[in-house]
Enzyme design. Sequence first.
Site, PDB file in Angstrom:
ATOM      1  N   ASN A 212     -17.883  22.359  10.658  1.00 12.63           N
ATOM      2  CA  ASN A 212     -18.599  21.081  10.769  1.00 12.63           C
ATOM      3  C   ASN A 212     -19.221  20.994  12.150  1.00 12.63           C
ATOM      4  O   ASN A 212     -19.067  21.908  12.968  1.00 12.63           O
ATOM      5  CB  ASN A 212     -17.650  19.910  10.483  1.00 12.63           C
ATOM      6  CG  ASN A 212     -16.474  19.911  11.439  1.00 12.63           C
ATOM      7  OD1 ASN A 212     -16.630  19.734  12.638  1.00 12.63           O
ATOM      8  ND2 ASN A 212     -15.274  20.158  10.916  1.00 12.63           N
ATOM      9  N   ASP A 281     -10.999  19.518   5.668  1.00 14.07           N
ATOM     10  CA  ASP A 281     -10.053  18.980   4.689  1.00 14.07           C
ATOM     11  C   ASP A 281      -9.662  20.033   3.652  1.00 14.07           C
ATOM     12  O   ASP A 281      -8.568  19.987   3.114  1.00 14.07           O
ATOM     13  CB  ASP A 281     -10.666  17.750   3.997  1.00 14.07           C
ATOM     14  CG  ASP A 281     -10.751  16.560   4.953  1.00 14.07           C
ATOM     15  OD1 ASP A 281      -9.808  16.401   5.760  1.00 14.07           O
ATOM     16  OD2 ASP A 281     -11.748  15.815   4.917  1.00 14.07           O
ATOM     17  N   LYS A 291     -17.596  41.544   2.411  1.00 12.78           N
ATOM     18  CA  LYS A 291     -18.771  40.671   2.473  1.00 12.78           C
ATOM     19  C   LYS A 291     -19.362  40.487   1.073  1.00 12.78           C
ATOM     20  O   LYS A 291     -19.533  41.451   0.328  1.00 12.78           O
ATOM     21  CB  LYS A 291     -19.803  41.315   3.403  1.00 12.78           C
ATOM     22  CG  LYS A 291     -20.983  40.426   3.671  1.00 12.78           C
ATOM     23  CD  LYS A 291     -22.012  41.121   4.554  1.00 12.78           C
ATOM     24  CE  LYS A 291     -23.310  40.345   4.519  1.00 12.78           C
ATOM     25  NZ  LYS A 291     -24.422  41.107   5.053  1.00 12.78           N
ATOM     26  N   PRO A 309      -3.482  21.516   5.366  1.00 13.65           N
ATOM     27  CA  PRO A 309      -2.432  20.586   5.794  1.00 13.65           C
ATOM     28  C   PRO A 309      -3.018  19.499   6.689  1.00 13.65           C
ATOM     29  O   PRO A 309      -3.976  19.747   7.421  1.00 13.65           O
ATOM     30  CB  PRO A 309      -1.481  21.491   6.600  1.00 13.65           C
ATOM     31  CG  PRO A 309      -2.284  22.677   6.986  1.00 13.65           C
ATOM     32  CD  PRO A 309      -3.322  22.863   5.917  1.00 13.65           C
ATOM     33  N   ASP A 310      -2.459  18.297   6.625  1.00 12.60           N
ATOM     34  CA  ASP A 310      -2.859  17.229   7.546  1.00 12.60           C
ATOM     35  C   ASP A 310      -1.967  17.347   8.782  1.00 12.60           C
ATOM     36  O   ASP A 310      -0.778  17.018   8.745  1.00 12.60           O
ATOM     37  CB  ASP A 310      -2.718  15.859   6.879  1.00 12.60           C
ATOM     38  CG  ASP A 310      -3.338  14.760   7.747  1.00 12.60           C
ATOM     39  OD1 ASP A 310      -3.112  14.781   8.976  1.00 12.60           O
ATOM     40  OD2 ASP A 310      -4.062  13.909   7.212  1.00 12.60           O
ATOM     41  N   PHE A 327      -7.872   9.872  15.438  1.00 13.35           N
ATOM     42  CA  PHE A 327      -9.272   9.445  15.529  1.00 13.35           C
ATOM     43  C   PHE A 327      -9.795   9.259  14.112  1.00 13.35           C
ATOM     44  O   PHE A 327      -9.472  10.062  13.232  1.00 13.35           O
ATOM     45  CB  PHE A 327     -10.117  10.492  16.270  1.00 13.35           C
ATOM     46  CG  PHE A 327     -10.150  10.264  17.752  1.00 13.35           C
ATOM     47  CD1 PHE A 327      -9.027  10.501  18.524  1.00 13.35           C
ATOM     48  CD2 PHE A 327     -11.305   9.791  18.370  1.00 13.35           C
ATOM     49  CE1 PHE A 327      -9.051  10.272  19.890  1.00 13.35           C
ATOM     50  CE2 PHE A 327     -11.334   9.564  19.735  1.00 13.35           C
ATOM     51  CZ  PHE A 327     -10.209   9.802  20.501  1.00 13.35           C
ATOM     52  N   LYS A 341      -5.730   4.345   7.724  1.00 17.25           N
ATOM     53  CA  LYS A 341      -5.265   5.677   8.157  1.00 17.25           C
ATOM     54  C   LYS A 341      -4.035   5.558   9.053  1.00 17.25           C
ATOM     55  O   LYS A 341      -3.128   6.392   8.988  1.00 17.25           O
ATOM     56  CB  LYS A 341      -6.389   6.414   8.899  1.00 17.25           C
ATOM     57  CG  LYS A 341      -7.455   6.928   7.949  1.00 17.25           C
ATOM     58  CD  LYS A 341      -8.592   7.650   8.659  1.00 17.25           C
ATOM     59  CE  LYS A 341      -9.669   7.984   7.612  1.00 17.25           C
ATOM     60  NZ  LYS A 341     -10.882   8.544   8.187  1.00 17.25           N
ATOM     61  N   LYS A 345      -0.692   7.480   7.879  1.00 19.33           N
ATOM     62  CA  LYS A 345      -0.127   8.583   8.680  1.00 19.33           C
ATOM     63  C   LYS A 345       0.989   8.101   9.597  1.00 19.33           C
ATOM     64  O   LYS A 345       1.520   8.878  10.379  1.00 19.33           O
ATOM     65  CB  LYS A 345      -1.247   9.256   9.488  1.00 19.33           C
ATOM     66  CG  LYS A 345      -2.376   9.790   8.620  1.00 19.33           C
ATOM     67  CD  LYS A 345      -3.296  10.745   9.365  1.00 19.33           C
ATOM     68  CE  LYS A 345      -4.546  11.018   8.517  1.00 19.33           C
ATOM     69  NZ  LYS A 345      -5.266  12.218   8.895  1.00 19.33           N
TER      70      LYS A 345
HETATM   71  N1  CTP Z   1      -6.489  15.275  11.013  1.00 19.66           N
HETATM   72  C1  CTP Z   1      -5.565  16.286  11.098  1.00 19.66           C
HETATM   73  N2  CTP Z   1      -5.474  17.230  10.124  1.00 19.66           N
HETATM   74  C2  CTP Z   1      -6.273  17.204   9.068  1.00 19.66           C
HETATM   75  C3  CTP Z   1      -7.222  16.183   8.936  1.00 19.66           C
HETATM   76  C4  CTP Z   1      -7.314  15.242   9.933  1.00 19.66           C
HETATM   77  O1  CTP Z   1      -4.826  16.330  12.104  1.00 19.66           O
HETATM   78  N3  CTP Z   1      -6.159  18.140   8.140  1.00 19.66           N
HETATM   79  C5  CTP Z   1      -6.569  14.236  12.031  1.00 19.66           C
HETATM   80  C6  CTP Z   1      -7.849  14.231  12.823  1.00 19.66           C
HETATM   81  O2  CTP Z   1      -7.723  15.012  13.984  1.00 19.66           O
HETATM   82  C7  CTP Z   1      -8.023  12.747  13.140  1.00 19.66           C
HETATM   83  C8  CTP Z   1      -7.482  12.075  11.914  1.00 19.66           C
HETATM   84  O3  CTP Z   1      -6.548  12.999  11.360  1.00 19.66           O
HETATM   85  O4  CTP Z   1      -7.215  12.340  14.210  1.00 19.66           O
HETATM   86  C9  CTP Z   1      -8.552  11.794  10.905  1.00 19.66           C
HETATM   87  O5  CTP Z   1      -7.952  11.302   9.757  1.00 19.66           O
HETATM   88  P1  CTP Z   1      -8.471  11.636   8.295  1.00 19.66           P
HETATM   89  O6  CTP Z   1      -7.874  10.645   7.385  1.00 19.66           O
HETATM   90  O7  CTP Z   1      -8.221  13.033   7.942  1.00 19.66           O
HETATM   91  O8  CTP Z   1      -9.985  11.422   8.500  1.00 19.66           O
HETATM   92  P2  CTP Z   1     -11.102  12.031   7.661  1.00 19.66           P
HETATM   93  O9  CTP Z   1     -10.936  13.498   7.432  1.00 19.66           O
HETATM   94  O10 CTP Z   1     -12.313  11.575   8.331  1.00 19.66           O
HETATM   95  O11 CTP Z   1     -10.772  11.295   6.288  1.00 19.66           O
HETATM   96  P3  CTP Z   1     -11.784  10.642   5.282  1.00 19.66           P
HETATM   97  O12 CTP Z   1     -12.721  11.751   4.935  1.00 19.66           O
HETATM   98  O13 CTP Z   1     -10.923  10.182   4.196  1.00 19.66           O
HETATM   99  O14 CTP Z   1     -12.413   9.524   6.056  1.00 19.66           O
END
Ligand code: CTP
Length: 402
Positions: A212, A281, A291, A309-310, A327, A341, A345
């Site tokens: 991204n 995500d 390739k 993983p989150d 964030f 969020k 979390k």
């Molecule tokens: N984060 C993380 N690990 C992931 C995804 C996100 O640590 N796999 C952390 C990011 O660093 C940030 C926060 O979680 O601090 C963002 O939350 P998230 O709910 O994942 O935000 P988005 O991905 O923007 O979710 P959405 O698309 O639902 O808005």
Amino acid sequence: MDLRDRKILLGITGGVAAYKACDLARRLQDQGAQVQPILTHGALHFVTPIMLQALTGRPAYVELWDERLDQAMGHIMLSRDAHALLVAPATAHFIAKLAQGLCDDLLSSVALARQRESCRLLVAPAMNVEMWEHPATQRNVRTLEADGAVILGPAAGDQACGEVGSGRLLEPLEIVEEVIAAFQPKCLQGRRVLVTAGPTFEPIDPVRGITNRSSGKMGYAIARAAREAGAEVTLVSGPTRLPTPRGVRRLDVTTAREMQDAVMAHAASADVFVAVAAVADWRAEQPSPAKLKKSTPAEAVTLRFVPNPDILAAVAALPSPPFCVGFAAETERLVEQARAKLAAKRLPLIVANRAEDAIGADDSELILVDERSSVTLPRADKLEQARRIVAEIAARLPAFNR
Ligand code: CTP
């Protein structure tokens, strides 16, 4: 302009690195500082008072008995409205004099006569590696630190004498970064802070992947601000083009799972975890080991995704988690979505911003959201915002129960 209205006495002693002090004088002024040069007799072998005067717009003083200085009290007068005495380069001999409190010239007299609370002493050593590593020099440096001086560097590398090792003067911009840090409140002194920053890159095949547009600027600014505040900082970074902030330990990772492994290895010992990274995500379930060729029929190229993983949720769910800050980049209903969020979390604090600000921009407006309140941090550059967030974290830490 992080040194706006700061008056800095720039002490230059007699080493070949004195030439870098000329550039340093300019770089300090770029940040808004007023620079008053003071040279030792040794420095005159390498640079001239006229050059320093031309660069700073102020007469460069050398003599203790200079008729231009009021009441012949230059050593008192010069330091009274100064915010810092920066000695760069500082020779082994000058460091020894400082450690002993000797004052046989103007610069060493100013160092002894300054008011220690209001005029910090910052010393950037530059000397041959053997001189730097000599127990006498190391003893003197420890004495200076015990007396409250901040030692900047030295760096290691090639030396003017042809030898290689520790003792190089830091580069002017590195010294400026350290001077700016010295003026920041030490609200996270003794704390360990873990930060994630940048994007992740999830491979599809050996040459392609999904990523991204995160630049990493906000995460790097948080790491720098936490270090300025006195914390020991570990920065787990996805691929970025940014230089590592000084004094920050940086661990480079590529994928979300690598980021999680690096974070989990440090999370238990951290006091604070700030998750700024834009973690992908999803990742491709099975990246191709070879390739993918253009000749492959389009219908045969199918990508199946599995969730990553989150990382933030995993750290916040530890039995005794650090103070976790997330964030949330949103395009609408910022506070509401950020608070969702926060709850999902189980975080004490989340920083909401507009998605269009979050990606790549140099400045942003932020909203700090906790269970009960939301506070807007008006638009400012990312380092300024990072310092505000660090101050907010520091204020909340004492009441946080692990
Ligand atoms: N984060 C993380 N690990 C992931 C995804 C996100 O640590 N796999 C952390 C990011 O660093 C940030 C926060 O979680 O601090 C963002 O939350 P998230 O709910 O994942 O935000 P988005 O991905 O923007 O979710 P959405 O698309 O639902 O808005």
